[in-house]
Design a protein around this motif. Sequence first.
Motif, PDB file in Angstrom:
ATOM      1  N   ARG A 172     -25.859 -32.467-109.777  1.00  0.00           N
ATOM      2  CA  ARG A 172     -27.161 -31.873-110.100  1.00  0.00           C
ATOM      3  C   ARG A 172     -27.376 -30.543-109.394  1.00  0.00           C
ATOM      4  O   ARG A 172     -27.986 -29.638-109.959  1.00  0.00           O
ATOM      5  CB  ARG A 172     -28.287 -32.831-109.742  1.00  0.00           C
ATOM      6  N   THR A 192     -42.976 -30.460-107.193  1.00  0.00           N
ATOM      7  CA  THR A 192     -43.605 -30.358-108.515  1.00  0.00           C
ATOM      8  C   THR A 192     -42.942 -29.289-109.376  1.00  0.00           C
ATOM      9  O   THR A 192     -42.979 -29.374-110.594  1.00  0.00           O
ATOM     10  CB  THR A 192     -45.114 -30.069-108.401  1.00  0.00           C
ATOM     11  N   GLN A 193     -42.305 -28.314-108.749  1.00  0.00           N
ATOM     12  CA  GLN A 193     -41.639 -27.259-109.509  1.00  0.00           C
ATOM     13  C   GLN A 193     -40.217 -27.651-109.903  1.00  0.00           C
ATOM     14  O   GLN A 193     -39.699 -27.162-110.895  1.00  0.00           O
ATOM     15  CB  GLN A 193     -41.590 -25.970-108.687  1.00  0.00           C
ATOM     16  N   THR A 194     -39.598 -28.506-109.130  1.00  0.00           N
ATOM     17  CA  THR A 194     -38.201 -28.844-109.391  1.00  0.00           C
ATOM     18  C   THR A 194     -38.009 -30.194-110.073  1.00  0.00           C
ATOM     19  O   THR A 194     -36.908 -30.497-110.514  1.00  0.00           O
ATOM     20  CB  THR A 194     -37.393 -28.857-108.075  1.00  0.00           C
ATOM     21  N   PHE A 195     -39.049 -30.995-110.146  1.00  0.00           N
ATOM     22  CA  PHE A 195     -38.897 -32.338-110.722  1.00  0.00           C
ATOM     23  C   PHE A 195     -38.659 -32.242-112.213  1.00  0.00           C
ATOM     24  O   PHE A 195     -39.398 -31.611-112.953  1.00  0.00           O
ATOM     25  CB  PHE A 195     -40.132 -33.196-110.441  1.00  0.00           C
ATOM     26  N   ASP A 196     -37.592 -32.876-112.660  1.00  0.00           N
ATOM     27  CA  ASP A 196     -37.234 -32.938-114.074  1.00  0.00           C
ATOM     28  C   ASP A 196     -37.160 -34.416-114.456  1.00  0.00           C
ATOM     29  O   ASP A 196     -36.254 -35.124-114.011  1.00  0.00           O
ATOM     30  CB  ASP A 196     -35.892 -32.255-114.297  1.00  0.00           C
ATOM     31  N   PRO A 197     -38.102 -34.892-115.274  1.00  0.00           N
ATOM     32  CA  PRO A 197     -38.119 -36.325-115.602  1.00  0.00           C
ATOM     33  C   PRO A 197     -36.839 -36.808-116.282  1.00  0.00           C
ATOM     34  O   PRO A 197     -36.403 -37.939-116.047  1.00  0.00           O
ATOM     35  CB  PRO A 197     -39.318 -36.498-116.526  1.00  0.00           C
ATOM     36  N   HIS A 198     -36.205 -35.974-117.099  1.00  0.00           N
ATOM     37  CA  HIS A 198     -34.970 -36.396-117.774  1.00  0.00           C
ATOM     38  C   HIS A 198     -33.825 -36.544-116.767  1.00  0.00           C
ATOM     39  O   HIS A 198     -33.069 -37.521-116.823  1.00  0.00           O
ATOM     40  CB  HIS A 198     -34.585 -35.414-118.877  1.00  0.00           C
ATOM     41  N   ALA A 199     -33.722 -35.587-115.851  1.00  0.00           N
ATOM     42  CA  ALA A 199     -32.685 -35.681-114.823  1.00  0.00           C
ATOM     43  C   ALA A 199     -32.960 -36.868-113.897  1.00  0.00           C
ATOM     44  O   ALA A 199     -32.028 -37.558-113.475  1.00  0.00           O
ATOM     45  CB  ALA A 199     -32.625 -34.383-114.018  1.00  0.00           C
TER      46      ALA A 199
END
Length: 158
Positions: free
Chosen positions: A63, A6-13
């Motif tokens: 990434r 939840t801290q590392t999830f980036d929807p754009h990436a």
Amino acid sequence: MTIHFTQTFDPHAFLDTFFSYSSAFVFGALIGAERQFRQRTAGLRTNALVALGAAAFVDLAERIDGDASAVRVIAYVVSGVGFLGAGVIMKDGPNIRGLNTAATLWCSAAIGACAGSDMIAEGALLTGFILVANTLLRVVVEWINRHQSSRIDHVDTE
């Protein structure tokens, strides 16, 4: 307690990765469909998986650590798929079979590397060139072989 995801999830990436994987899969499947149609050793699933795997490794490296790491991973993909391709090359007496299949797998990995590097248009262009090489050049090779054998037959009879 927080989950690291939840801290590392980036929807754009994530969306970028989705497009990279999707394009690698589709391009690899197009190459594989042509090979499957011709009943070659490495067909639909193999080419799709090689392209997808290359895209995943390159995208992941990019990434995590940026372009320099992606370039290093691409170099490893090139040599790793070369090893995989060596497994489909068979020597049968004076004949060697599977060279084109090995080269096609290598090219599918290049497609995946393009897709993993977000170079989707280049991956599409490469897919087109590979399809042309495996279809239209086949006709040219057959024409050359036919004319070469008739020339040899003509020389032998003189």
